[in-house]
Scaffold this motif. Structure first.
Motif, PDB file in Angstrom:
ATOM      1  N   HIS A 141       0.796  -1.229   0.000  1.00  0.00           N
ATOM      2  CA  HIS A 141       0.000   0.000   0.000  1.00  0.00           C
ATOM      3  C   HIS A 141       0.831   1.284   0.000  1.00  0.00           C
ATOM      4  O   HIS A 141       0.275   2.379  -0.014  1.00  0.00           O
ATOM      5  CB  HIS A 141      -0.945   0.021   1.212  1.00  0.00           C
ATOM      6  N   LEU A 142       2.144   1.147   0.038  1.00  0.00           N
ATOM      7  CA  LEU A 142       3.009   2.325   0.058  1.00  0.00           C
ATOM      8  C   LEU A 142       2.997   2.977  -1.311  1.00  0.00           C
ATOM      9  O   LEU A 142       3.197   2.312  -2.339  1.00  0.00           O
ATOM     10  CB  LEU A 142       4.442   1.932   0.431  1.00  0.00           C
ATOM     11  N   LYS A 143       2.735   4.270  -1.334  1.00  0.00           N
ATOM     12  CA  LYS A 143       2.607   4.992  -2.594  1.00  0.00           C
ATOM     13  C   LYS A 143       3.377   6.301  -2.474  1.00  0.00           C
ATOM     14  O   LYS A 143       3.253   7.008  -1.476  1.00  0.00           O
ATOM     15  CB  LYS A 143       1.132   5.247  -2.880  1.00  0.00           C
ATOM     16  N   ILE A 144       4.127   6.645  -3.498  1.00  0.00           N
ATOM     17  CA  ILE A 144       4.841   7.903  -3.549  1.00  0.00           C
ATOM     18  C   ILE A 144       4.095   8.806  -4.502  1.00  0.00           C
ATOM     19  O   ILE A 144       3.880   8.457  -5.655  1.00  0.00           O
ATOM     20  CB  ILE A 144       6.287   7.708  -4.046  1.00  0.00           C
ATOM     21  N   GLU A 145       3.706   9.952  -4.004  1.00  0.00           N
ATOM     22  CA  GLU A 145       3.010  10.914  -4.855  1.00  0.00           C
ATOM     23  C   GLU A 145       3.906  12.110  -5.092  1.00  0.00           C
ATOM     24  O   GLU A 145       4.655  12.521  -4.227  1.00  0.00           O
ATOM     25  CB  GLU A 145       1.718  11.376  -4.155  1.00  0.00           C
ATOM     26  N   SER A 146       3.805  12.654  -6.284  1.00  0.00           N
ATOM     27  CA  SER A 146       4.632  13.835  -6.579  1.00  0.00           C
ATOM     28  C   SER A 146       3.786  15.037  -6.869  1.00  0.00           C
ATOM     29  O   SER A 146       2.617  15.015  -6.961  1.00  0.00           O
ATOM     30  CB  SER A 146       5.569  13.562  -7.743  1.00  0.00           C
TER      31      SER A 146
END
Length: 146
Positions: A141-146
């Motif tokens: 579930h780890l998500k990197i948003e920019s």
């Protein structure tokens, strides 16, 4: 000074020397210190025959140095280094995310003004949530948003 140790204690010392050597080489330690540490390690490894540790240590006449055997090194990596790295990854990730979230919530100035115990308690509350999430789902579930 003379130190008397048993063969079992020598084997434990070999394990400890390997881990210490791994730590020293895994991060930037001054080269002068590395030389001192390596010389001390070589001194202890040189007793391998006397301590019946030929299954763990070997001597290279070509390099004039003592080394852990491949099997022994693999065993130490499997039982000590890899489990440590695994735990360290999760601990560091959870710690950094916890600190980040607390700072985002209260601001960096207030975070810095908090005494150590209060800051630790705040971060621990957030860390518990991450620990539960990662225990259950890993990085899924780890998500990197920019």
């Amino acid at each position: 000074m003379e130190i008397n140790i048993t063969k079992k204690e020598y084997e434990a010392l070999l394990d400890m020397l390997y881990v210490a050597d791994w730590v020293i080489h895994a991060c930037a330690i001054k080269k002068a210190m590395q030389h001192e540490y390596e010389a001390l390690k070589q001194k202890f490894l040189s007793y391998f025959k006397e301590m019946d540790a030929s299954d763990k240590i070997e001597f290279s006449s070509e390099l004039n140095e003592y080394f852990e055997t491949a099997e022994y090194e693999k065993s130490l990596n499997d039982t000590l280094i890899e489990p440590f790295e695994h735990e360290l990854f999760w601990d560091e990730l959870i710690q950094k995310l916890g600190e980040r979230d607390v700072i985002r919530t209260i601001g960096v100035e207030q975070y810095r003004r908090m005494n150590f115990i209060d800051r630790m308690k705040k971060v621990e509350e957030v860390k518990k949530q991450y620990a539960q999430e990662f225990d259950k789902h890993g990085l899924e579930h780890l998500k990197i948003e920019s």
